[in-house]
Design a protein around this motif. Structure first.
Motif, PDB file in Angstrom:
ATOM      1  N   GLY A 150      46.555  23.975  25.713  1.00 35.22           N
ATOM      2  CA  GLY A 150      47.535  23.495  24.620  1.00 35.22           C
ATOM      3  C   GLY A 150      48.504  24.611  24.463  1.00 35.22           C
ATOM      4  N   ILE A 151      48.379  25.745  24.450  1.00 35.47           N
ATOM      5  CA  ILE A 151      49.588  26.953  24.234  1.00 35.47           C
ATOM      6  C   ILE A 151      50.514  26.765  25.512  1.00 35.47           C
ATOM      7  CG2 ILE A 151      50.042  29.096  24.246  1.00 35.47           C
ATOM      8  CD1 ILE A 151      47.638  29.783  22.428  1.00 35.47           C
ATOM      9  N   LYS A 152      49.654  26.572  26.758  1.00 37.52           N
ATOM     10  CA  LYS A 152      50.435  26.287  27.887  1.00 37.52           C
ATOM     11  C   LYS A 152      51.466  25.121  28.033  1.00 37.52           C
ATOM     12  CE  LYS A 152      47.473  26.947  30.833  1.00 37.52           C
ATOM     13  NZ  LYS A 152      46.428  26.839  32.258  1.00 37.52           N
ATOM     14  N   ARG A 153      50.921  24.005  27.415  1.00 44.42           N
ATOM     15  CA  ARG A 153      51.662  22.795  27.241  1.00 44.42           C
ATOM     16  C   ARG A 153      52.790  22.896  26.475  1.00 44.42           C
ATOM     17  NH1 ARG A 153      46.674  20.412  27.020  1.00 44.42           N
ATOM     18  NH2 ARG A 153      47.158  20.143  24.777  1.00 44.42           N
ATOM     19  N   LEU A 154      52.776  23.600  25.367  1.00 40.22           N
ATOM     20  CA  LEU A 154      53.837  23.778  24.325  1.00 40.22           C
ATOM     21  C   LEU A 154      54.773  24.708  24.990  1.00 40.22           C
ATOM     22  CD1 LEU A 154      51.550  24.471  21.144  1.00 40.22           C
ATOM     23  CD2 LEU A 154      53.046  22.631  21.531  1.00 40.22           C
ATOM     24  N   ALA A 155      54.047  25.954  25.705  1.00 39.52           N
ATOM     25  CA  ALA A 155      55.322  26.628  26.221  1.00 39.52           C
ATOM     26  C   ALA A 155      56.066  26.047  27.401  1.00 39.52           C
ATOM     27  CB  ALA A 155      54.644  27.952  26.928  1.00 39.52           C
ATOM     28  N   GLU A 156      55.395  25.003  27.922  1.00 39.65           N
ATOM     29  CA  GLU A 156      56.121  24.358  29.017  1.00 39.65           C
ATOM     30  C   GLU A 156      57.386  23.506  28.207  1.00 39.65           C
ATOM     31  OE1 GLU A 156      52.912  22.646  31.292  1.00 39.65           O
ATOM     32  OE2 GLU A 156      52.397  24.371  32.151  1.00 39.65           O
ATOM     33  N   GLN A 157      56.882  22.925  27.479  1.00 39.13           N
ATOM     34  CA  GLN A 157      57.828  22.064  26.942  1.00 39.13           C
ATOM     35  C   GLN A 157      58.876  22.609  26.352  1.00 39.13           C
ATOM     36  OE1 GLN A 157      56.973  18.530  26.275  1.00 39.13           O
ATOM     37  NE2 GLN A 157      59.138  18.120  25.262  1.00 39.13           N
TER      38      GLN A 157
END
Length: 130
Positions: A110-117
């Motif tokens: 979830g954190i990785k997805r937010l960072a990518e976004q």
């Protein structure tokens, strides 16, 4: 590396990502979020504390779904609240997470997805490689 070491490793990565992302997004060095300051974070008008309460009650997936359906990625504060949400989940005991159909790995994702976004996916990759 045994199972417990792996979970601690994941938590260290989560905390490292949170620290780096907060520093980048706020433009200042991040140490930790103090509780009174943490209370100011909301996602579409819903306080971070409400999401945490859902997690505590075992409604982790439901809380995540509501968060992801309502987050405005153009609002930095909402993204920061979501990052804190995943950190909070990652701090939970693995048995609790398993019992409620969740894992520390999912919190990390979830954190990785937010960072990518937010355009910081490369940072996550660097942190994962260390």
């Amino acid at each position: 590396m045994d199972f417990n070491d792996e979970k601690d490793y994941i938590m260290r990565i989560i905390k490292g990502m949170v620290r780096v992302l907060f520093s980048l997004m706020l433009g200042k060095q991040y140490r930790f979020v103090e509780l009174p300051e943490e209370n100011k974070y909301e996602i579409s008008g819903k306080a971070l504390e409400e999401f945490k309460k859902m997690v505590d009650e075992g409604f982790i997936n439901e809380a995540e779904n509501i968060l992801l359906e309502n987050i405005d990625y153009n609002q930095k504060e909402e993204v920061l609240a979501a990052i804190l949400f995943y950190q909070y989940i990652g701090e939970k005991d693995s048995d609790f997470l398993t019992e409620h159909n969740y894992s520390k790995e999912e919190a990390l994702d979830g954190i990785k997805r937010l960072a990518e976004q937010q355009g910081y996916g490369h940072i996550c990759s660097l942190l994962m490689d260390t």
